[in-house]
Scaffold this motif. Structure first.
Motif, PDB file in Angstrom:
ATOM      1  N   TYR A 131      49.165  45.403  36.676  1.00 62.58           N
ATOM      2  CA  TYR A 131      48.010  45.588  35.595  1.00 62.58           C
ATOM      3  C   TYR A 131      47.788  47.159  35.630  1.00 62.58           C
ATOM      4  O   TYR A 131      47.362  47.920  36.329  1.00 62.58           O
ATOM      5  CB  TYR A 131      47.025  44.772  36.012  1.00 62.58           C
TER       6      TYR A 131
ATOM      7  N   ASP B  55      45.044  35.421  37.034  1.00 66.91           N
ATOM      8  CA  ASP B  55      44.502  36.524  37.678  1.00 66.91           C
ATOM      9  C   ASP B  55      43.272  37.079  37.213  1.00 66.91           C
ATOM     10  O   ASP B  55      42.358  37.664  37.575  1.00 66.91           O
ATOM     11  CB  ASP B  55      45.654  37.700  37.718  1.00 66.91           C
ATOM     12  N   ALA B  56      43.225  36.877  35.562  1.00 67.75           N
ATOM     13  CA  ALA B  56      41.897  37.575  35.026  1.00 67.75           C
ATOM     14  C   ALA B  56      40.645  36.623  35.344  1.00 67.75           C
ATOM     15  O   ALA B  56      39.720  37.468  35.358  1.00 67.75           O
ATOM     16  CB  ALA B  56      42.254  37.659  33.427  1.00 67.75           C
TER      17      ALA B  56
ATOM     18  N   TRP C 244      39.176  38.266  38.179  1.00 63.20           N
ATOM     19  CA  TRP C 244      38.588  39.603  38.061  1.00 63.20           C
ATOM     20  C   TRP C 244      37.017  39.245  37.746  1.00 63.20           C
ATOM     21  O   TRP C 244      36.305  40.273  37.863  1.00 63.20           O
ATOM     22  CB  TRP C 244      39.201  40.151  36.851  1.00 63.20           C
ATOM     23  N   GLN C 245      36.580  38.426  37.019  1.00 64.24           N
ATOM     24  CA  GLN C 245      35.314  38.030  36.564  1.00 64.24           C
ATOM     25  C   GLN C 245      34.372  38.001  37.668  1.00 64.24           C
ATOM     26  O   GLN C 245      33.368  38.571  37.580  1.00 64.24           O
ATOM     27  CB  GLN C 245      35.221  36.704  35.420  1.00 64.24           C
TER      28      GLN C 245
ATOM     29  N   ALA D 132      35.039  39.389  40.448  1.00 64.08           N
ATOM     30  CA  ALA D 132      35.186  40.152  41.363  1.00 64.08           C
ATOM     31  C   ALA D 132      34.506  41.764  41.049  1.00 64.08           C
ATOM     32  O   ALA D 132      34.233  42.447  42.017  1.00 64.08           O
ATOM     33  CB  ALA D 132      36.562  40.806  41.882  1.00 64.08           C
ATOM     34  N   ARG D 133      34.132  41.582  39.921  1.00 61.12           N
ATOM     35  CA  ARG D 133      33.478  43.036  39.430  1.00 61.12           C
ATOM     36  C   ARG D 133      32.015  42.954  39.831  1.00 61.12           C
ATOM     37  O   ARG D 133      31.409  41.736  39.508  1.00 61.12           O
ATOM     38  CB  ARG D 133      33.483  43.015  38.100  1.00 61.12           C
TER      39      ARG D 133
ATOM     40  N   MET E 249      35.983  41.479  31.972  1.00 64.81           N
ATOM     41  CA  MET E 249      37.179  42.167  31.459  1.00 64.81           C
ATOM     42  C   MET E 249      38.091  41.410  30.617  1.00 64.81           C
ATOM     43  O   MET E 249      38.413  40.064  31.062  1.00 64.81           O
ATOM     44  CB  MET E 249      37.859  42.591  32.886  1.00 64.81           C
TER      45      MET E 249
ATOM     46  N   ASN F 161      47.868  42.970  41.462  1.00 61.27           N
ATOM     47  CA  ASN F 161      46.531  42.239  41.250  1.00 61.27           C
ATOM     48  C   ASN F 161      45.797  42.673  42.533  1.00 61.27           C
ATOM     49  O   ASN F 161      44.255  42.753  42.113  1.00 61.27           O
ATOM     50  CB  ASN F 161      46.665  40.786  41.113  1.00 61.27           C
TER      51      ASN F 161
ATOM     52  N   PHE G 127      44.297  46.013  41.814  1.00 67.08           N
ATOM     53  CA  PHE G 127      43.395  46.245  40.676  1.00 67.08           C
ATOM     54  C   PHE G 127      41.839  45.434  40.807  1.00 67.08           C
ATOM     55  O   PHE G 127      40.948  45.925  40.588  1.00 67.08           O
ATOM     56  CB  PHE G 127      43.830  45.335  39.614  1.00 67.08           C
ATOM     57  N   MET G 128      42.156  44.400  41.877  1.00 67.08           N
ATOM     58  CA  MET G 128      40.993  43.950  42.432  1.00 67.08           C
ATOM     59  C   MET G 128      40.027  45.072  43.268  1.00 67.08           C
ATOM     60  O   MET G 128      38.796  44.895  43.125  1.00 67.08           O
ATOM     61  CB  MET G 128      41.173  42.508  43.253  1.00 67.08           C
TER      62      MET G 128
ATOM     63  N   LEU H 162      38.184  47.049  40.573  1.00 68.86           N
ATOM     64  CA  LEU H 162      36.966  46.472  40.297  1.00 68.86           C
ATOM     65  C   LEU H 162      35.764  46.461  41.142  1.00 68.86           C
ATOM     66  O   LEU H 162      34.768  46.618  40.959  1.00 68.86           O
ATOM     67  CB  LEU H 162      37.283  44.884  39.955  1.00 68.86           C
TER      68      LEU H 162
END
Length: 710
Positions: A477, A534-535, A538-539, A541-542, A548, A702, A705-706, A709
């Motif tokens: 990503y 994966d997305a 993200w929600q 983890a931020r 995102m 991923n 990327f986490m 975040l």
């Protein structure tokens, strides 16, 4: 008393002698006429037998060869109903005694009847051995039947064959009737001439010679000329000049009848050859005719130091026309293309150029070097290919719609690349395939390295088929930032392939392989579902900020299938990702190819809440005017513009114009390929909304990327 031998006696003697001479002449003429009639009858019978046999054989071989081509698919799929329909259609024709379709082992598959009593039985008649062993169309004769067989091929594999029996009794009956009619007419004609000679010969001794001359001129000579013409026709010279009928008698009738018969045979021969050697849709030469022409040209040029070139032209994405507009529209497009190619070849290919359609959307052109073009066949092929790419790239209006299609052309040269027809045609196919690999709508010359490239590509496709299941394919990503406040708002999902032997395979290589082979239709939904899953992670983890989004690239092939909205809906439902957090990226050229079809699909996605972006914007042939007709939410300015935005005023002006015009339509602008701080700054000054690139962040897994975040 002495008897005086006077003038009367002499006259009578002379008359008696004259009468004897005339009688002798009549007897001689009668004998000659008898011999002549027998000769005419013999020659005519022989000519008719030979011509009838040859005509029946040619008709039978042509019919059986066509029947074998028609039976290929039904026999391959073992469609007995279709085989029966074709068999019965031939069996119903006059003079056909039987039709037998058999498999590769010589067992009967169908005999044209409803019950097929001989199904599965092995052919064991006296002609069966040669029928089964024959590799090509084969004719055999018995006392009352002509058996014609032909193998049924799928490619180079023989899957069976078909044999048809033609009744010879009917042909003999017609022939005997014609000979009897000829004999009767000749006898009547001879009797009339002999009576006339006999009556006039009593008074005119010289008339016999005249009559002999007349017979020679008006009977023997025309029949002899007809016999010569019959032998020429028997040899296949159907355009042989026939004698002119100068009289209106039976001989004239015979000449007229023979002439009509000769024209009929020639016409049927032309019809058969046209059917066998002409493409039915475009009227161009077909594969068989082109191969024969190529073989002849190679035979002429071999050892002569002259060259020729083959150009294999294939329409890019033609299947899309059939899928979206129907096969009737596809045929209309093919006619337009064939006319454009024909005009271009006639204008630039020279008098020796040959154009053929090999079937589907593939055309082949032969051009030959000569004195007029200084023997530069490479130059001729190059100019012709360049012109064809330009001409065939022009839009075609079909059913009140504009269709944009390109053409990929492969070129191979004789004797540089190969000396045989089979190798040349194989090389042309390989070169055409490389033109498609190079991006389509272009041309490529064959090279030895292409063979290795094809082998590597085939191997790569084989390896790619199980790569996802083996865990070799994964997603990375690349972050996407908002330029106004520098906040990361999403990421683009990118597919990577870590091959166990070759290492990291470039996406430009394996994505193209997946697109060309159709694997993308399997990989695409898997990539989409994984990115959505994966997305969702993200929600949570931020730590703070807005949700995102994830953007996923969709190939043109996925768009053409028509089930993209369904695939997207199922992925969102399976993963639980809100539709507004998913962005679908499509290339500009994929959308422009068929705006009506694309607009309908994209409207469904936007109605569901998914956002649609146009990727690589500015590199296609459309311009911003198409944005008014295609529903999109954003455009991604191609990296080629961003790379030179600091030093090229033209790229800066184009980028600024794209941003301003897109904003005027309410469309978000994303810049990709931002690799310098100066690029980032100037894009922010010009009002660009979002950006991504190595200066902002490299593509990461991923897990990494986490971490970003957090």
């Amino acid at each position: 008393m002495k008897v005086r031998y006077g003038l009367q006696a002499k006259f009578l003697t002379l008359m008696g002698l004259a009468l004897l001479v005339v009688l002798a002449l009549i007897a001689l003429l009668w004998s000659r006429q008898e011999r002549m009639q027998r000769e005419v009858e013999f020659v005519s019978r022989d000519a008719m037998q030979s011509m009838a046999a040859e005509t029946l054989r040619r008709r039978g071989e042509g019919m059986v060869a066509q029947l074998a081509d028609s039976l290929a698919n039904p026999l391959y799929y073992f469609d007995l109903d279709a085989i029966g329909v074709l068999g019965r259609s031939v069996l119903r024709q006059p003079g056909t005694r039987y039709v037998i379709v058999y498999d590769g082992e010589g067992d009967v598959v169908h005999d044209g009847s409803d019950e097929i009593p001989s199904y599965g039985k092995r052919m064991d008649d006296p002609m069966a051995f040669e029928v089964i062993a024959a590799k090509n169309t084969h004719a055999q004769w018995s006392d009352d039947v002509m058996d014609v067989s032909s193998p049924i091929m799928i490619g180079n594999e023989r899957i069976g064959g078909v044999r048809v029996g033609f009744d010879l009794d009917a042909a003999r009956t017609v022939q005997d009737a014609a000979v009897a009619s000829l004999r009767h007419r000749l006898e009547e004609l001879g009797d009339r001439h002999l009576v006339w000679v006999g009556v006039l010969g009593i008074g005119l001794l010289g008339l016999g010679a005249v009559m002999l001359w007349l017979l020679q001129r008006f009977l023997v000579r025309p029949i002899s000329q007809l016999a010569d013409a019959a032998r020429q026709i028997e040899g296949g010279h159907y355009d042989t000049a026939l004698p002119v009928a100068r009289s209106q008698d039976e001989i004239g009738d015979l000449i007229h009848a023979f002439g009509r018969m000769g024209h009929s045979v020639a016409r049927h021969d032309r019809d058969i050859r046209r059917m066998a050697y002409t493409d039915a849709l475009t009227g161009l030469a077909n594969r068989l005719a082109f191969r024969e022409t190529l073989d002849e040209r190679l035979l002429q040029l071999r050892g002569a130091g002259r060259q020729l070139a083959l150009l294999f032209a294939d329409i890019d994405d033609f299947k899309r026309v059939n899928d979206t507009l129907g096969h009737d529209a596809g045929d209309e497009v093919l006619l337009h293309f064939s006319n454009r190619i024909r005009d271009t070849v006639q204008r630039m290919g020279g008098d020796a150029a040959v154009l053929a359609r090999f079937g589907g959307d593939e055309f082949v052109i032969l051009v030959q070097a000569g004195v007029a073009n200084d023997g530069d066949v490479r130059g001729i092929a190059t100019k012709l290919a360049e012109t064809m790419v330009t001409e065939l790239g022009q839009p075609i209006r079909v059913q009140d719609r504009q269709v944009f299609l390109g053409t990929s052309i492969g070129i191979t040269l004789f004797p540089e690349d190969a000396s045989g027809a089979t190798a040349l045609m194989k090389n042309g196919d390989i070169a055409m395939y490389q033109a498609k690999v190079a991006g389509k709508n272009c041309y490529r010359f064959y090279s030895r390295a292409m063979d290795q490239a094809v082998e590597r590509r085939v191997h790569l496709e084989h390896e790619l088929r199980g790569a996802w299941d083996r865990g070799e394919l994964s997603l990375v990503y690349q972050p996407v930032y908002r330029l106004s406040d520098g906040m990361m708002v999403g990421a683009e999902a990118l597919l990577r392939w870590q091959h166990p032997q070759q290492g990291l395979v470039a996406p430009s290589v394996f994505i193209d392989v997946a697109e060309q082979s159709g694997l993308i239709e399997t990989l695409g939904p898997q990539v989409l579902r994984t990115a959505c899953r994966d997305a969702v992670g993200w929600q949570g983890a931020r730590a703070s900020g807005e949700p995102m989004f994830v953007s996923v690239n969709v190939s043109p092939r996925q768009l053409r299938t028509g089930d993209l909205p369904k695939v997207v809906s199922e992925s969102l439902a399976d993963t639980g990702l809100p539709a507004r957090h998913l962005h679908i990226e499509l290339t500009e050229t994929a959308v422009i190819g068929d705006e009506v079809h694309a607009s309908a699909l994209l409207s469904q996605l936007r109605t569901a809440g998914v956002k649609v972006w146009l990727d690589d914007f500015g590199t296609g042939f459309s311009g911003l005017s198409h944005l008014r007709r295609v529903p999109v939410d954003g455009v991604k300015i191609d990296r080629s513009f961003i790379a030179d935005v600091l030093r090229d005023p033209d790229d800066l002006a184009l980028t600024t114009a794209i941003i301003a015009m897109a904003h005027s339509l309410g469309i978000t602008v994303v810049a990709e390929g931002v690799e310098r701080e100066g690029q980032y700054s100037i894009l922010r000054e010009r009002g660009c909304d979002l950006a991504q690139g190595y200066w902002l962040g490299h593509p990461v897994s991923n897990e990494e990327f986490m971490t970003l975040l957090h």
